[in-house]
Design a protein around this motif. Structure first.
Motif, PDB file in Angstrom:
ATOM      1  N   ARG A 340       0.849  -1.189   0.000  1.00 38.21           N
ATOM      2  CA  ARG A 340       0.000   0.000   0.000  1.00 38.21           C
ATOM      3  C   ARG A 340       0.877   1.229   0.000  1.00 38.21           C
ATOM      4  N   GLN A 341       0.503   2.201  -0.770  1.00 39.72           N
ATOM      5  CA  GLN A 341       1.282   3.434  -0.841  1.00 39.72           C
ATOM      6  C   GLN A 341       0.355   4.566  -1.281  1.00 39.72           C
ATOM      7  N   PHE A 342       0.303   5.589  -0.516  1.00 38.70           N
ATOM      8  CA  PHE A 342      -0.590   6.736  -0.753  1.00 38.70           C
ATOM      9  C   PHE A 342      -2.065   6.302  -0.705  1.00 38.70           C
ATOM     10  N   GLY A 343      -2.921   7.277  -0.698  1.00 41.86           N
ATOM     11  CA  GLY A 343      -4.343   6.972  -0.681  1.00 41.86           C
ATOM     12  C   GLY A 343      -5.142   8.237  -0.861  1.00 41.86           C
ATOM     13  N   PRO A 344      -6.447   8.082  -0.974  1.00 45.49           N
ATOM     14  CA  PRO A 344      -7.298   9.255  -1.229  1.00 45.49           C
ATOM     15  C   PRO A 344      -7.317  10.230  -0.059  1.00 45.49           C
ATOM     16  N   ASN A 345      -6.947   9.749   1.114  1.00 38.58           N
ATOM     17  CA  ASN A 345      -6.863  10.680   2.246  1.00 38.58           C
ATOM     18  C   ASN A 345      -5.705  10.265   3.148  1.00 38.58           C
ATOM     19  N   GLU A 346      -5.457  11.048   4.165  1.00 38.91           N
ATOM     20  CA  GLU A 346      -4.274  10.833   5.002  1.00 38.91           C
ATOM     21  C   GLU A 346      -4.355   9.529   5.807  1.00 38.91           C
ATOM     22  N   ARG A 347      -5.587   9.073   6.043  1.00 42.78           N
ATOM     23  CA  ARG A 347      -5.756   7.945   6.945  1.00 42.78           C
ATOM     24  C   ARG A 347      -5.461   6.599   6.286  1.00 42.78           C
ATOM     25  N   GLU A 348      -5.939   6.444   5.041  1.00 44.05           N
ATOM     26  CA  GLU A 348      -5.798   5.107   4.455  1.00 44.05           C
ATOM     27  C   GLU A 348      -4.907   5.127   3.220  1.00 44.05           C
ATOM     28  N   GLU A 349      -4.143   4.058   3.106  1.00 44.79           N
ATOM     29  CA  GLU A 349      -3.367   3.866   1.894  1.00 44.79           C
ATOM     30  C   GLU A 349      -4.006   2.718   1.113  1.00 44.79           C
ATOM     31  N   ILE A 350      -3.875   2.776  -0.196  1.00 48.02           N
ATOM     32  CA  ILE A 350      -4.516   1.745  -1.011  1.00 48.02           C
ATOM     33  C   ILE A 350      -3.449   0.865  -1.671  1.00 48.02           C
ATOM     34  N   PRO A 351      -3.813  -0.400  -1.960  1.00 45.49           N
ATOM     35  CA  PRO A 351      -2.849  -1.277  -2.642  1.00 45.49           C
ATOM     36  C   PRO A 351      -2.429  -0.645  -3.959  1.00 45.49           C
TER      37      PRO A 351
END
Lengths: 706, 706
Positions: A340-351
């Motif tokens: 997982r790296q980065f995501g739509p918001n600060e809380r979650e990262e996406i595969p």
């Protein structure tokens, strides 16, 4: 057995017996999203018998400590070669594939080789070169009197290698300079290497192991006449001591980029005498009076027949390359689904697999694996049919035509498969970032072990000329409207519509349209016809202006004949896969995903030729390029949730895959971390610590020496 | 000093003093055909001072037995790391570049690093990571009180590494999880790794050597507030024992695909206490009362400033990649000029370099080396200018704009250079056939050592977004006609003509027309404008339909923003090289060949975008594609006879190049053969011979276990 109506409860129970469940973990989310049953796919791709055979091989290796590996192990080349030999010997003890079983199902040989290769290509190649290439060369070019060599190989009384290439000659086999002069008085051949440039070189198994070599040499009768290239069985090492035979200088060529468990070697011959019967005499022989005889009148034809063995090599190499891509893509896609790296918001990262860019980098290679795997397996069966024809001494026109078609397909199929695997392995390595650069994750070995597939049994670029020559030879028939083109495998039959096809245009009008592989199939047909016409015209033009066929041909490769050969093989692979995925016998439950794979493979391959499609007027305006691109991305998005299940269906068990980041449980970091900690002396202070701590450098004190 | 009017006798004498003649031999024929003096070229490419500096480094290494290598040597990883450390230490003793000289000519640092890299990238990287990356991080992010670290590095009292990446986070630096909590009572920071997923990982020099690390961690004040990512100097090993400091678990991550002389490592911190002053405090600091202060109000800006060091890394990596391509292309072209295979008749074989296909495979990479070498060197000087601005605390708008432009160029320049080198090294390996697969010929090491350039200091694909973001940020100015775009380096100034350029068409009408780089330059300008418009529209469209900037951006990369960034950097490299080769100060004697290189690089790069040129309507009909292709082949043919001299001007001495098939004397087979015979135990019977000879396998006796 594939079912038409999807799986039943009974089927599933049978599947579960055959194929174990995969562990729950971070990959379960993707597995749950899959549109199909991966076990059904696995059995559909091969069949229960082959799945079982593979399972047997894999679990046998896993249970045997000789095959165990240590994460992060730093084997010396010497040790690695020893281990590979011992493992190869152990394979003889397991005797996975007795002759009877092989005759019943020849695919099993390919399965055996590729299973060993999935474990380690050094082992796969070592076994293959001895059991298949050496034996094949003896079997195909020899006669009954040579059968004892085959038996000896089977019992490991002797160990074989195939010695064609010389230090200064590879592709130009006619220029091979080793000589075999017949001595009428003793009924022996005397083998000589005129100088070190003619030393046999690059020969797998020759470095340390082989006792016997099939040696290609120019045959001279005692009257001094040369009768061209022939092959001979030459004993190069003593069976009791493994020391070189008198007059043989044999050694190891050293470290390679990959496959370092395999000992590639060289040999020079100095008046090495071998009995007359060691001439593999299918294409030419020596009578008792020392005269040369041959069933082939034309020396060119004789050479062709004598090199026939290489075709079998190329057919196998396609499967080997596909295996490499299977391994690499399995690792990279499992990694991408858990990293997982980065995501739509600060809380979650996406595969990272959720990124369109990552999908676009990897999923086309997954599609390529499926398409090429089907091609290489079905093409292998075509080749077996052809081989049987040879054994049955089939002299029909069909057999002759089949030979030509198989030659044309294998000479482009090997380049396509090996390059796709090479580029795919590189993309997979990069797509895994730094962790892809860590040796234990295996992407480096896969890439390096695959690399020679681009070179041996004919350099890819040189081979492609054989394919374009085949196509160009059909132009005459095209022009004569009455001649109907019908090849045994049907790959060139569409050329009957040559003129009509050249009038076609790209007709898809929407992304929707492009989601079926028919669009790329039709486009490819136009592309091949266009490139065939252009290549033909170019060649004629060059012949007129150069007045020299050699240069005319050389100057017609880039952008013409080479592109033609590549487009043709891509079309052949695509067409076969299109028919297969659209076949009513293909289970309904699997058809949607298989069709997506086929469409993606077709468009992605086609998109590399987009410029030519425009240049030749097949496409015009912004739309065709745009909808092809959008369709590629759309198909990637559709396949994204199936990607893990598609990988599960082709990936070997963890023990064989041997990559912490590619394990089926998806516990990326746990697996990586524990493998790192198993490394040799991983936490230990280096032996040379005092060189840093006390023996300090005096800065610049050697400056005076500059 | 470059001369305008070509070389004089005096010049040639000076050249001969500086650069030794190359040995006569099989390559002489090509050398005699060259259109220019290769020594003049070598001096023009750098300047006498740098040529001399490089010569000094190379000949010093060659004279020192510590740097000698054994052909076909099979070094264990442990031994290789030791040797690399000892060689690194020796570099300190030679002190090639005292600070004073460095200040006078900063390019010398790049020359030193790339010279060491040409010898061996493990050494180059080990030296660079300590002397430049660690020191740079301390120097740039710290203040005067940290200067003692720099001195200690210079004297090798300490050895440094740069620890940003963690096991589970690389590209997303904001998500770094190591913590540094300030303890007001003791005025210390307490460093912790929350778990092993936050272990520092991949850190070069950390595995076995480094005593100090610049560690990136989230800074917490004692009130529990997080102030974002900051960097700290943390001692990780004892200076007298090289044992880990209390609370530090530090080790080696193991074998990599390449650069195995370099020890990459990991570290976990458990309540490791470091003094307050070890915070590198340029972007933020802690007052004596334990409060946090920062000159940057915006945490994003602070993070940007704190990661600034990476820019310097990217600028250097461009040069490193160029060096790899220099090595690979030198080997492959010398090989191709001496390897003969086939010919117009049975009697003679011709060098494979005479084949159009071989020229087309290799010569564009030779052109790329020249173009990218010029770009990376001149861009390095731009970067130095920028760095000086920072040191001078230049707060001008120009300095700010320069920073943005350099960031945009380096974020695409590194991908372009590293990928070109990767693909070039692969092509070179394949173009040398089997001999390219032999480890001693070095193409494998070059490829593997170059590979991480695609990944570290920002993954190539991720970095490219920075460049497209920069370009997209200019769209607003484009739309407002009154705003004049003028960037400090001028790379985006052409966007002032955005609308006019979009109206342009491909105007070349003949192959002749295309032989000047102006054609590709103009085409590239259209291409960038087109892709910029399309990317902007796509992004707006995605933003509207997704209603989420994150996904909108992700879905605008493939075929849009990514292509835009690549096209832009190719244009920038081409434009700079075009101006350079057409400059009146460029010697007349070199201009023709340099212009050919520039034209070839331009067209070859452009030809990969041909589909887009058609798709967007810049090209139409058969002719544009055809004449571009013909011009590429024509330029290859023109450059073929200059190729060896072009390689001579960039290749390091044989000792450094370290490739039997790439030696300057061109004695391909003699060199290869003698190197093979120097291999360890090359002719020796294997230690395990009895395992073959007496301990025979019983075929199938383990079958029962299946």
């Amino acid at each position: 057995m594939p079912t038409v109506m999807g799986t039943t409860v009974q089927d599933e129970m049978a599947q579960d017996d055959l194929i174990s469940d995969l562990p729950l973990g971070p990959l379960s989310e993707y597995r749950n999203k899959a549109s199909f049953n991966w076990k059904e796919m696995a059995i559909f791709l091969d069949d229960e018998d082959l799945v079982l055979f593979r399972k047997k091989i894999f679990s046998t290796l896993e249970k045997d400590p000789l095959f165990h590996r240590h994460p992060g192990q730093d084997l010396s080349m010497e040790k690695y070669r020893e281990l590979t030999f011992l493992r190869c010997k152990r394979i003889f003890e397991y005797d996975f594939l007795p002759l009877q079983e092989l005759f019943e199902k020849p695919q099993k040989m390919l399965t055996l080789i590729t299973c060993l290769g999935m474990y380690d290509w050094s082992l796969g190649a070592k076994y293959f070169l001895n059991s298949q290439v050496f034996s094949g060369a003896v079997g195909n070019a020899g006669s009954e009197k040579h059968n004892h060599f085959l038996k000896q190989v089977q019992n490991m009384e002797i160990f074989g290698c195939f010695a064609l290439t010389e230090l200064s000659h590879g592709s130009n086999t006619k220029a091979i300079r080793t000589t075999a002069i017949f001595d009428t008085s003793t009924k022996e051949f005397i083998i000589n290497s005129p100088d070190f440039e003619a030393a046999k070189f690059w020969v797998g198994n020759m470095g340390k192991t082989a006792t016997h070599a099939v040696v290609y040499a120019q045959l001279y009768t005692s009257d001094g006449q040369c009768h061209g290239l022939h092959s001979f069985v030459v004993q190069i090492r003593d069976l009791n001591t493994l020391l070189p035979m008198p007059g043989v200088m044999v050694g190891d060529i050293g470290k390679k980029l990959g496959q370092n468990g395999l000992d590639n070697g060289f040999a020079m011959f100095h008046n090495v005498r071998i009995p007359q019967e060691n001439l593999l005499n299918r294409t030419g022989d020596i009578t008792s009076s020392g005269a040369y005889t041959s069933a082939y009148k034309d020396p060119k034809q004789r050479l062709g027949a004598s090199l026939g063995t290489l075709s079998s090599g190329r057919v196998s190499i396609m499967s080997m390359a596909v295996v490499n891509l299977k391994l690499a893509i399995s690792i990279a896609i499992r990694f991408s689904a858990t990293r997982r790296q980065f995501g739509p918001n600060e809380r979650e990262e996406i595969p990272v697999l959720e990124y369109q860019l990552q999908q676009w980098r990897l999923l086309p290679y997954l599609a390529a694996v499926y398409a090429l795997d089907h091609f290489s397996k079905s093409f292998f069966m075509n080749f077996i049919e052809f081989q049987i024809g040879i054994l049955m001494k089939d002299k029909s026109q069909r057999q002759g035509e089949l030979g030509k078609e198989i030659h044309a397909l294998s000479c482009a199929g090997k380049p396509l498969a090996s390059w796709t695997a090479q580029q795919g392995a590189q993309e997979c390595r990069e797509a895994c970032g730094g962790h892809g650069y860590l040796a234990m994750n295996r992407l480096g070995d896969i890439r390096s072990d695959n690399d020679p597939n681009c070179t041996y049994e004919g350099d890819n670029n040189v081979l492609l000329q054989q394919t374009s020559n085949y196509l160009l030879s059909l132009v005459h028939s095209i022009h004569e409207d009455k001649v109907h083109i019908e090849s045994p495998l049907g790959t060139v039959n569409f050329l009957n519509d040559f003129k009509a096809i050249l009038g076609h245009k790209f007709t898809a009008r929407s992304v929707e349209d492009c989601l079926d592989s028919r669009v790329s199939l039709e486009s490819y047909k136009w592309l091949v016809c266009y490139l065939l016409r252009e290549s033909y015209v170019k060649l004629q033009h060059e012949k007129q202006s150069q007045n020299n066929d050699f240069y005319a041909r050389n100057n017609s490769q880039v952008y013409y004949c080479r592109s033609l050969a590549m487009a043709f093989i891509e079309l052949s692979v695509l067409e076969r896969y299109h028919d297969y995925t659209h076949d009513i016998n293909t289970p309904h439950s699997l058809q949607p995903v298989l069709k997506n794979l086929c469409a993606l493979y077709g468009l992605w391959s086609l998109s590399k030729h987009l410029a030519v499609l425009y240049q030749g007027g097949f496409c015009s305006g912004e739309q065709p390029g745009r909808i092809v691109q959008e369709a590629i991305l759309e198909l990637c998005a559709k396949l994204k949730d199936d990607a893990i299940a598609l990988v599960d269906a082709i990936a070997p068990p963890d023990f064989i895959l041997n990559s912490p980041i590619g394990k089926a449980d998806g516990e990326l970091y746990k697996n990586l971390w524990s493998a790192v900690l198993q490394g040799e002396k991983v936490l230990e202070r280096p032996a040379w610590w005092a060189e840093f701590c006390s023996n300090k450098p005096i800065i610049g004190h050697l400056k005076s020496q500059l």
